[in-house]
Design an enzyme around this catalytic site. Structure first.
Site, PDB file in Angstrom:
ATOM      1  N   ASN A   1       3.368  11.174   1.914  1.00  0.00           N
ATOM      2  CA  ASN A   1       4.346  12.167   1.479  1.00  0.00           C
ATOM      3  C   ASN A   1       3.700  13.424   0.915  1.00  0.00           C
ATOM      4  OD1 ASN A   1       6.744  10.951   2.284  1.00  0.00           O
ATOM      5  ND2 ASN A   1       6.784   9.627   0.479  1.00  0.00           N
TER       6      ASN A   1
ATOM      7  N   GLU B   1      10.116  -2.167  -5.375  1.00  0.00           N
ATOM      8  CA  GLU B   1       9.702  -0.784  -5.594  1.00  0.00           C
ATOM      9  C   GLU B   1      10.821  -0.127  -6.386  1.00  0.00           C
ATOM     10  OE1 GLU B   1       8.739   3.457  -3.396  1.00  0.00           O
ATOM     11  OE2 GLU B   1      10.067   1.998  -2.455  1.00  0.00           O
TER      12      GLU B   1
ATOM     13  N   ASP C   1      12.039  -2.271  -0.697  1.00  0.00           N
ATOM     14  CA  ASP C   1      11.912  -0.823  -0.757  1.00  0.00           C
ATOM     15  C   ASP C   1      12.976  -0.201  -1.663  1.00  0.00           C
ATOM     16  OD1 ASP C   1      10.811   1.755   0.360  1.00  0.00           O
ATOM     17  OD2 ASP C   1      12.880   1.937   1.064  1.00  0.00           O
TER      18      ASP C   1
ATOM     19  N   ASP D   1       4.452   3.116 -10.456  1.00  0.00           N
ATOM     20  CA  ASP D   1       3.969   4.438 -10.060  1.00  0.00           C
ATOM     21  C   ASP D   1       3.271   5.163 -11.206  1.00  0.00           C
ATOM     22  OD1 ASP D   1       4.774   4.232  -7.453  1.00  0.00           O
ATOM     23  OD2 ASP D   1       6.630   5.355  -7.708  1.00  0.00           O
TER      24      ASP D   1
ATOM     25  N   HIS E   1       0.997   4.094   0.947  1.00  0.00           N
ATOM     26  CA  HIS E   1       1.549   4.846   2.072  1.00  0.00           C
ATOM     27  C   HIS E   1       2.363   6.052   1.611  1.00  0.00           C
ATOM     28  CE1 HIS E   1       5.169   2.484   1.120  1.00  0.00           C
ATOM     29  NE2 HIS E   1       5.838   3.413   1.762  1.00  0.00           N
ATOM     30  N   ASP E   2       3.134   5.898   0.537  1.00  0.00           N
ATOM     31  CA  ASP E   2       3.963   7.008   0.045  1.00  0.00           C
ATOM     32  C   ASP E   2       3.120   8.120  -0.566  1.00  0.00           C
ATOM     33  OD1 ASP E   2       6.655   6.607   0.631  1.00  0.00           O
ATOM     34  OD2 ASP E   2       6.929   5.193  -1.010  1.00  0.00           O
ATOM     35  N   GLN E   3       2.197   7.738  -1.447  1.00  0.00           N
ATOM     36  CA  GLN E   3       1.458   8.750  -2.204  1.00  0.00           C
ATOM     37  C   GLN E   3       0.464   9.506  -1.333  1.00  0.00           C
ATOM     38  OE1 GLN E   3       2.492   9.553  -5.072  1.00  0.00           O
ATOM     39  NE2 GLN E   3       3.761   7.789  -5.565  1.00  0.00           N
ATOM     40  N   ILE E   4       0.140   8.966  -0.156  1.00  0.00           N
ATOM     41  CA  ILE E   4      -0.661   9.711   0.813  1.00  0.00           C
ATOM     42  C   ILE E   4       0.260  10.399   1.811  1.00  0.00           C
ATOM     43  CG2 ILE E   4      -2.405   9.570   2.625  1.00  0.00           C
ATOM     44  CD1 ILE E   4      -3.451   7.022   1.246  1.00  0.00           C
TER      45      ILE E   4
ATOM     46  N   VAL F   1      14.514  -0.102  -4.637  1.00  0.00           N
ATOM     47  CA  VAL F   1      15.684  -0.863  -5.094  1.00  0.00           C
ATOM     48  C   VAL F   1      16.573  -0.047  -6.031  1.00  0.00           C
ATOM     49  CG1 VAL F   1      14.511  -3.075  -4.829  1.00  0.00           C
ATOM     50  CG2 VAL F   1      14.424  -1.903  -7.037  1.00  0.00           C
TER      51      VAL F   1
ATOM     52  N   ARG G   1       8.409  -7.329  -0.228  1.00  0.00           N
ATOM     53  CA  ARG G   1       8.383  -6.095  -1.024  1.00  0.00           C
ATOM     54  C   ARG G   1       9.663  -5.354  -0.683  1.00  0.00           C
ATOM     55  NH1 ARG G   1       8.684  -0.342   0.171  1.00  0.00           N
ATOM     56  NH2 ARG G   1       7.620   0.762  -1.476  1.00  0.00           N
TER      57      ARG G   1
END
Length: 579
Positions: A382, A282, A245, A307, A377-380, A247, A243
């Site tokens: 951050n 991503e 990150d 997203d 991980h990001d949407q929680i 890009v 995955r």
């Protein structure tokens, strides 16, 4: 990889010496900037070494170091990978991904302790494990996106030997491994690469600082550094995919984009190894070129994160419409992402203040090439306090989230603990040893959310060890009735995906969507299966296919009369067509 033992690309220093064991050996420079020892040096596993650059008496670690037992500032150690255990591989199509962070997945936060929980993932029914970055970073814990030793596995996680054990243990259980990697920037502490060569581009910057040099002087070796790193994970560690990150932050104006180069190299490696290999980008560009084959003028990624699906589902579940959620307020936004993948496909993005994205070619794009989720991980992490959906949704709503996650028309991804409604937050945490950097990180984080109207006293200090400790999963929750009930629902939903081919049909043409904005219901039809969601706070009568038979209901299964079912508030119904 380097052409021989202890060779290093270092076009910037005028002098390079190798320190290995008790010896210091002069090195000779070649015209292309590579240096090799001027005298014979025996290579064997377990040797500590480093490079003395110019007149600096302190050795710098090898840019391609495979092991950093004393941390990113310490000496490198020679390490030889053993051949991965035999494994036939696993293709992405039809699969379910489970995203986890090694440091907070278990109380010990190591790769070996993660192995002890893999049977839970088998019981859940997922197909892939996707660890957040595990390469070497400064400090004892962080998310992994501040890595500076791209070839070395973080020592506090167990180092490269533990990583090989982890991958083999996953494969023994039929689980593929997709490793999260970061090629768009390096962390702020322990980055020695600029002392060796032009790894960063002074003319380009992104959110995290200077960009990696992909198109300037010396960029050919930098690009090779990245491609060789990808090959290390896929060939030597035996993982099944990467995955990539952010890009969109890979700034490359060259004739051939790095991602296309990487895609072709990985395709060739897959042929060599005889097993499928996956690249997942991503990207927030909503650009179909990302997942268009290189032969057709694209960048050749196997899949990309979407997203838009998260945003549309999040708004439908929570009603939150601030910031980038604003455009996703209508239920029509969720319906569009179900049918078309991208919501912003040339439409106006109020958050960006411009038109954004391009439409996918729905005839040639397989649905599984989009990875979707309702939490990650990001949407929680951050969010200001790192709150999961469990902080705002009740049991009925969490069941709806489960259906939207697992029965997505695309490739679903579950974030660790989501499957039982973990109550623990997942917050932004760091452990920068440098006091100045730690203070700047904490103050910057808190100030960012204070500008957004948050009370600074409630925003966790990322440098506080308690922030890291709070973010660990509490596995005892699985024994509590409400959590166990949600886990059982996730299991049932994953099983439905496996047992009903219509739910994983790769054709966009196989997706039918009906909805009622005012009544707040939505129905997704797949070949032979229908998913009906009542997102209202009151019961709703929803049309269902004729001869529908109930497969699963998140509330009491409704009676189906005259092709209509009355669903309880905030509930979902999955049916199949009889005969």
């Amino acid at each position: 990889m380097p052409r021989g033992p202890f060779e290093v690309w270092a076009p910037l220093p005028r002098r390079v010496r190798l320190q290995v064991g008790g010896r210091v050996v002069d090195m000779q420079r070649e015209d292309d900037g590579w240096w090799h020892p001027a005298e014979s040096v025996e290579w064997m596993p377990g040797l500590d070494y480093g490079f003395l650059l110019d007149d600096d008496p302190t050795p710098a670690p090898d840019p391609r170091s495979l092991e950093q037992p004393a941390g990113v500032h310490g000496l490198s150690r020679t390490w030889e990978p053993r051949p991965p255990a035999p494994w036939r591989g696993r293709a992405l199509a039809g699969g379910v991904i489970y995203e986890l962070h090694i440091g907070t997945f278990t109380p010990d936060g190591t790769l070996d302790s993660a192995i002890e929980r893999l049977d839970h993932l088998v019981e859940l029914g997922v197909d892939f494990v996707e660890p957040l970055p595990v390469n070497s970073f400064n400090g004892t814990h962080n998310w992994g996106y501040d890595g500076v030793g791209w070839f070395a596995v973080q020592h506090s996680y167990g180092g490269p030997d533990a990583y090989q054990r982890f991958v083999d243990a996953c494969h023994e259980r039929g689980l593929g491994v997709i490793q999260d990697v970061v090629y768009n920037h390096l962390g702020p502490s322990g980055n020695y690469l600029p002392r060796f060569g032009p790894y960063l581009h002074d003319a380009h910057a992104n959110t995290w600082g200077l960009s990696v040099n992909l198109d300037g002087q010396g960029s050919s070796e930098v690009r090779r550094f990245i491609v060789d790193n990808a090959v290390l994970w896929l060939r030597d560690f035996g993982v099944d995919g990467l995955r990539l990150d952010a890009v969109h932050a890979l700034l490359d104006s060259g004739e051939r984009h790095l991602l296309a180069e990487l895609s072709e190299r990985v395709d060739a490696l897959a042929d060599e190894l005889g097993r499928p290999l996956t690249l997942i980008a991503e990207s927030d560009l909503n650009d179909p070129a990302m997942i268009t084959p290189v032969a057709d003028g694209g960048l050749g990624m196997t899949a990309q994160w979407c997203d838009d699906y998260h945003h549309a589902a999040h708004v439908a579940l929570t009603g939150e419409t601030t910031g980038y959620y604003a455009d996703f307020e209508p239920l029509a936004a969720l319906a569009k992402t179900m049918r078309s993948g991208f919501f912003h496909d040339g439409t106006w993005s109020s958050f960006r203040g411009r038109e954004h994205g391009r439409p996918l070619d729905l005839e040639s794009t397989p649905t599984w090439s989009l990875v979707t989720f309702t939490q990650d991980h990001d949407q929680i992490g951050n969010r200001a306090v790192g709150d999961r959906l469990t902080a705002t949704l009740d049991d009925s709503d969490l069941a709806l989230a489960a259906v939207l996650t697992v029965l997505s028309p695309f490739t679903p991804m579950i974030f660790m603990g989501e499957e039982w409604g973990a109550s623990t937050p997942w917050q932004f945490f760091t452990s920068h040893p440098e006091p100045e950097l730690g203070t700047a990180t904490a103050e910057g984080r808190i100030a960012e959310f204070e500008r957004m109207g948050w009370d600074p006293d409630v925003v966790p200090d990322p440098q506080d060890p308690a922030t890291f400790e709070r973010s660990h999963l509490d596995w005892s929750e699985l024994g509590m009735p409400a959590h166990a009930h949600l886990f059982a629902l996730y299991q049932q939903l994953v099983r439905l995906r496996r047992e009903h081919p219509g739910l994983t049909d790769p054709s966009f043409a196989s997706i039918g969507v009906e909805f009622d904005e005012g009544e707040r219901w939505l129905r997704v039809d797949r070949p032979g299966v229908s998913i009906v969601l009542n997102l209202a706070r009151e019961p709703r009568s929803v049309p269902v296919p004729t001869r529908a038979v109930v497969l699963l209901a998140t509330a009491d299964a409704p009676a189906i009369v005259d092709a209509s079912a009355t669903l309880a508030p905030r509930s979902a119904l999955i049916t199949e067509t009889a005969g």
